[in-house]
Structures are given as structure tokens and as C-alpha cells.
Design an enzyme around this catalytic site. Structure first.
Site, short mmCIF file in Angstrom:
data_model
loop_
_atom_site.label_atom_id
_atom_site.label_comp_id
_atom_site.label_asym_id
_atom_site.label_seq_id
_atom_site.Cartn_x
_atom_site.Cartn_y
_atom_site.Cartn_z
N CYS B 160 39.97 72.79 -44.17
CA CYS B 160 39.72 73.94 -45.05
C CYS B 160 38.55 73.73 -45.98
CB CYS B 160 40.99 74.25 -45.82
SG CYS B 160 42.38 74.46 -44.69
N HIS B 300 40.16 76.71 -55.20
CA HIS B 300 40.65 76.63 -53.83
C HIS B 300 41.99 77.36 -53.73
CE1 HIS B 300 41.08 75.11 -49.80
NE2 HIS B 300 42.22 74.52 -50.08
N GLU B 311 45.18 71.13 -58.39
CA GLU B 311 43.80 71.55 -58.66
C GLU B 311 43.67 72.06 -60.10
OE1 GLU B 311 42.52 75.09 -56.66
OE2 GLU B 311 40.39 74.68 -56.99
N LYS B 332 41.70 83.98 -52.72
CA LYS B 332 42.59 83.95 -51.54
C LYS B 332 43.80 84.86 -51.75
CE LYS B 332 41.42 79.36 -49.74
NZ LYS B 332 40.66 78.70 -50.84
N HIS B 337 43.78 82.80 -46.55
CA HIS B 337 43.04 81.54 -46.47
C HIS B 337 42.29 81.47 -45.13
CE1 HIS B 337 41.83 77.52 -46.72
NE2 HIS B 337 42.97 76.90 -46.90
N PHE B 398 42.90 69.57 -45.42
CA PHE B 398 43.84 68.59 -44.85
C PHE B 398 43.05 67.36 -44.42
CE2 PHE B 398 47.26 71.76 -43.12
CZ PHE B 398 47.75 71.92 -44.40
#
Lengths: 81, 410
Positions: B160, B300, B311, B332, B337, B398
Site C-alpha cells: 500500500c 494513511h 500513525e 480513504k 483504500h 504490508f
């Protein structure tokens, strides 16, 4: 089993779908590479789709001999017996 | 060497181009809806919604060109054409023009469709374009073919964070003197039953099937996972010198990039967010800025129970009390996403926010996480101050990939 006109019409549909050309431009004397601007990968795609449509086998080593649309129509007609 | 942004392109769940996507975001519209097919019933899927594209590339591209590309490449080409036209279709030496367009997953539709064909009809029916369509560098390769880009074509893959990493790499290509212009971005087309089911198997996805538009709710106490989206974002990066010489309009500057890795876990972020915060710190350092220069953060924030707050704490640690004056947006919430497309689409949002001095809203936050010590822009857009501003766009993937991009006003 299809006659050569039917094979030409069926092949023209495949070529048109693959290239965006009009089916009327896919004529017997046209060269796949020089006239229709088909690259080797597109040619292999057309061969694969034609094998399925006409229920024939077109060996990879034969593909290079299929210079014109007419060559392909003749080969398919013969292969269909 | 200063790197500037001279063109933007996008196709997203909110719209088929940048203006409709940005309008949708400012309006706080959700692009997430129930799947328009029967996959959930057919396969017993736990999730039956996603952020599906507003405009199919098949409506934009000619049929023969679309047939040669995986949907991920089709979307990248749509966004690239818009971005390139937006940049004024610059005259540039092909050997000074680069392409860096990433996908996190690659041509998953092509691969799985070819396998379906093979199982049904045998090996002889596998089409010859299968490999060029499924390879994850296919989108960047098609972009380089489209524009005759010969300075180099790359597709860094980091789940991502891929789209952000691509933009970071484009920045470095210009900064290091390899290119004058780089078309950079990300794309993803993974709304297919297998990836949806695989993400669901990780318990990563929201299962709010009865309220798709409300499912992506970053920082909300009832957030239950991310919503898969699809689409592409592309930016035209250019050396300031080159842009000025051709009289190009400059929308924003790309001031810095910070990239780190967690070295911690294949899917979970490091719990203290050390690597994420360090990426943000490095990006500011590289930009020659400090926390007080930051006016806006596009987070994010995917709407997962654990990730959002890691985050958020990292941003607070970075900005300190200045965080109270930084407009935080989690877009998002509207787009879902986009995986490898996310960092690129959100860069487009960040650039638009600086250009128009308007931070887009975060929707669906009805009950903010009580631990959130940041100034979240909720429901309606917020005006940003006058003067030189900087904004950070975060992307994490990831595998522990952390990328922070810092943009500045033109």
C-alpha cells in the site's frame, strides 16, 4: 465446417476485435504485418482465438508461413478438412 | 534541484478525472457501494462492497488498446493521459523523460482469468498477452510506451506504499539528474473475489455490508477495517528549471521524501510507529523544514482498529503541540483504500489541497477515538492559511514499508 467466405468473415471479426480495424479491411490479399500492422504478439492472439473459433490446431511453426489473410483462410480450411 | 508538480491525473471511485474526484472529495461524498455483481452470494464472501471506479476505463479507451492491458494498466493510462495533457503535453527529450508507476498487486485480474480459461479450455487457449498483462511493471511499461519515456521506467512494489514510493523515486530521478520530467504514480485494480476474500481472511476489511458508504471511518471508535478501492493517480514531476523554461504552470512543489522500513512483521505495523515517524522526520529534513512549517497532513488512515492510532500517535510525536494547528484529512473515508494507487491518489489530493488552500474532509467520523490528539477535518472542507505551506502525505504498506512525501505550495 465452414466455407472460405465464412472463414474469412470469422477471421475478420477476430482481427477487427484485436486491432480496431474495420472487418471490411481484412481482405484475402492483405499481409498481416505489412498491411494490417499486426505485431507478433497480436498475431499469436489472433491464432489462439482462431483455433478456438474454427476448432483447428495451428502449430506455432506454421504461423510464420501465414503471411496474408488468404494464407490463414486456406490453412484453416485445409485443417478443417 | 527543486522538483515541481506540473500535471495531475486520476480515475477513482469518486470520478473519472481529477476535477470530479476533487469535487466529490470536497463534497464529502462516498465512492463506496455494494458490489454490482453476485460474487458475495456465489462464493459466500463476508464482504460485498468496495470503492468501485466511477468511470470504467473501457468507456474511455479504445477497445483494442484496452484488450492489451490489465485493468490496472488501463487505469494508469487514463490517469497518465489526463496528467500529461494537464501539464501541457510538454516537449521533452525522450531520454530525459522517466516513468515510475507502481501497482501493489499487479495484474491479478489477468492472472486469475487466464487460470480460469486454462481450467475450462486447456493450455492451448491461454492467450499470448497474458504475461505482458499480468506483470506488475506492466502499467509503468505502458506509460513509458505511451510517452516514449526513455530515461528509465520503474515500478517499486511495497504493497500500500507503492504509489507513494513511485512518486518518491520519481523525485529522486529528477534530483539526481537522471531526468527532467518523470510521470509518477500508482494504480490498482484488485476488486476481484479472490483478493477481497484474501484481505477478509486477514480480518483486514470492514464487514459493514449494510452500510457501505459508512464503512470507511478512519479514527471513529466503531471502525472495523479498511474498504478496498480501485483506481489510479498520476503526477507529472519536473525540475523547476525545465518547467520554468517552457513556461509551465506549477501547481505545487515536491520538497522531500522519507522512506523507512519496520523490520518487524509481514503485515502488522510496528506498535510504537517508530519507523512511520522516522519516515515523516526524514521527509521534513530532506525538505529543509521543521514541524511548524506543516499545515496539512493527508494521513494513511485506512480505518483499521490498530493502524489508525499508531500513525496518529506518530504524527502527534512529530508535530508536538503544533499538531493542534495542522489540518488532518483521511480521504480513504471517501475513496476506500486503493492499495498501490492510494499514495498516488492521496498525493493528488494533497497537491490540490495546497493549490486551492483547502483541506478535504474526513467523513463517517461520528464518534472520534478519544485518544486522537490531532485536529481532524470532519465532514466539510477547511480553508488553509495564506503564505508558504507544506503538507505531508503518508503511506504505509504490508511488510513494514513507510513512505512520507512532503509537498509545498508553488
Amino acid at each position: 465446417m465452414a466455407d472460405k467466405n465464412e472463414i474469412l468473415a470469422g477471421l475478420a471479426e477476430i482481427v477487427a476485435e484485436e486491432t480496431g480495424l474495420d472487418t471490411a479491411e481484412v481482405e484475402l490479399e492483405k499481409s498481416f504485418t505489412d498491411d494490417l500492422d499486426i505485431d507478433s504478439l497480436s498475431m499469436m492472439t489472433i491464432v489462439t482465438l482462431a483455433e478456438e473459433k474454427f476448432e483447428v490446431r495451428i502449430p506455432d511453426e506454421k504461423v510464420k508461413d501465414l503471411t496474408t489473410v488468404g494464407d490463414a483462410v486456406d490453412f484453416i480450411a485445409a485443417a478443417q478438412g | 534541484m527543486t522538483v515541481v508538480v506540473t500535471g495531475l491525473g486520476a480515475t477513482s471511485p469518486l470520478g473519472g478525472d481529477v476535477s470530479s474526484t476533487w469535487e466529490g472529495a470536497l463534497a464529502g461524498r462516498s465512492g463506496v457501494r455494494t458490489l454490482d455483481n453476485d460474487w458475495a452470494e456465489t462464493y459466500g464472501m463476508a464482504v460485498n462492497f468496495a470503492g468501485q471506479l466511477a468511470v470504467s476505463p473501457l468507456e474511455v479507451l479504445s477497445r483494442p488498446e484496452a484488450k492489451r492491458m490489465d485493468p490496472s494498466a488501463q487505469m494508469a493510462i487514463v490517469a497518465t493521459r489526463e496528467a500529461w495533457a494537464h501539464a501541457g503535453s510538454p516537449e521533452v527529450d525522450p531520454e530525459r523523460l522517466g516513468a515510475v508507476v507502481s501497482s501493489g498487486i499487479g495484474g491479478v485480474w489477468t492472472l486469475l482469468s487466464a487460470w480460469d480459461t486454462m481450467k475450462e479450455k486447456g493450455a492451448a487457449r491461454v492467450l499470448p498477452l497474458t504475461v505482458p498483462m499480468l506483470m506488475p511493471n506492466s502499467p509503468t511499461a505502458y506509460v513509458s510506451l505511451e510517452l516514449k519515456a526513455r530515461a528509465g521506467s520503474h515500478s517499486p512494489v511495497s504493497a500500500c506504499a507503492s504509489g507513494a514510493e513511485a512518486i518518491g523515486m520519481g523525485f529522486e530521478m529528477i534530483e539526481s539528474g537522471r531526468a527532467d520530467i518523470v510521470v509518477a504514480g500508482g494504480t490498482e485494480a484488485a476488486i476481484h473475489p479472490l483478493p477481497i476474500s484474501a484481505f477478509a481472511a486477514m480480518a483486514a476489511l470492514s464487514k459493514r455490508n449494510d452500510d457501505p458508504a459508512g464503512a470507511s471511518r478512519p479514527y471513529d471508535t466503531s471502525r472495523d477495517g479498511f474498504v478496498l478501492g480501485e483506481g489510479s493517480g498520476v503526477v507529472v514531476l519536473e525540475s523547476e528549471e525545465h518547467a520554468k523554461a517552457r513556461g509551465a504552470h506549477i501547481y505545487a512543489r515536491l520538497l522531500g521524501v522519507g522512506m523507512t522500513s519496520d523490520g518487524h512483521h509481514i503485515a502488522a505495523p510496528e506498535p510504537n510507529g517508530t519507523g512511520q515517524t522516522r519516515a515523516m522526520e526524514l521527509s521534513l529534513q530532506r525538505a529543509g523544514l521543521t514541524a511548524v512549517d506543516v499545515a496539512h497532513v493527508n494521513a494513511h488512515a485506512t480505518s483499521t482498529p490498530v493502524g489508525d492510532m499508531i500513525e496518529a500517535r506518530g504524527i502527534r510525536a512529530l508535530l508536538g503541540s503544533h499538531a493542534d494547528q495542522v489540518a488532518l484529512s483521511a480521504t480513504k473515508s471517501m475513496t476506500g483504500h486503493l492499495l498501490g494507487g492510494a499514495g498516488a491518489l492521496e498525493s493528488v489530493f494533497t497537491i490540490k489541497a495546497l493549490e486551492t488552500r483547502t483541506a478535504p474532509p474526513t467523513i463517517n467520523v461520528t464518534s472520534p477515538d478519544p485518544e486522537l490528539e490531532l485536529d481532524l477535518v470532519r465532514d466539510t472542507p477547511r480553508e488553509l492559511p495564506e503564505g508558504q505551506l507544506a503538507a505531508i502525505n503518508n503511506s504505509f504498506g504490508f511488510g513494514g514499508h513507510n513512505v512520507a512525501l512532503v509537498f509545498g505550495t508553488a
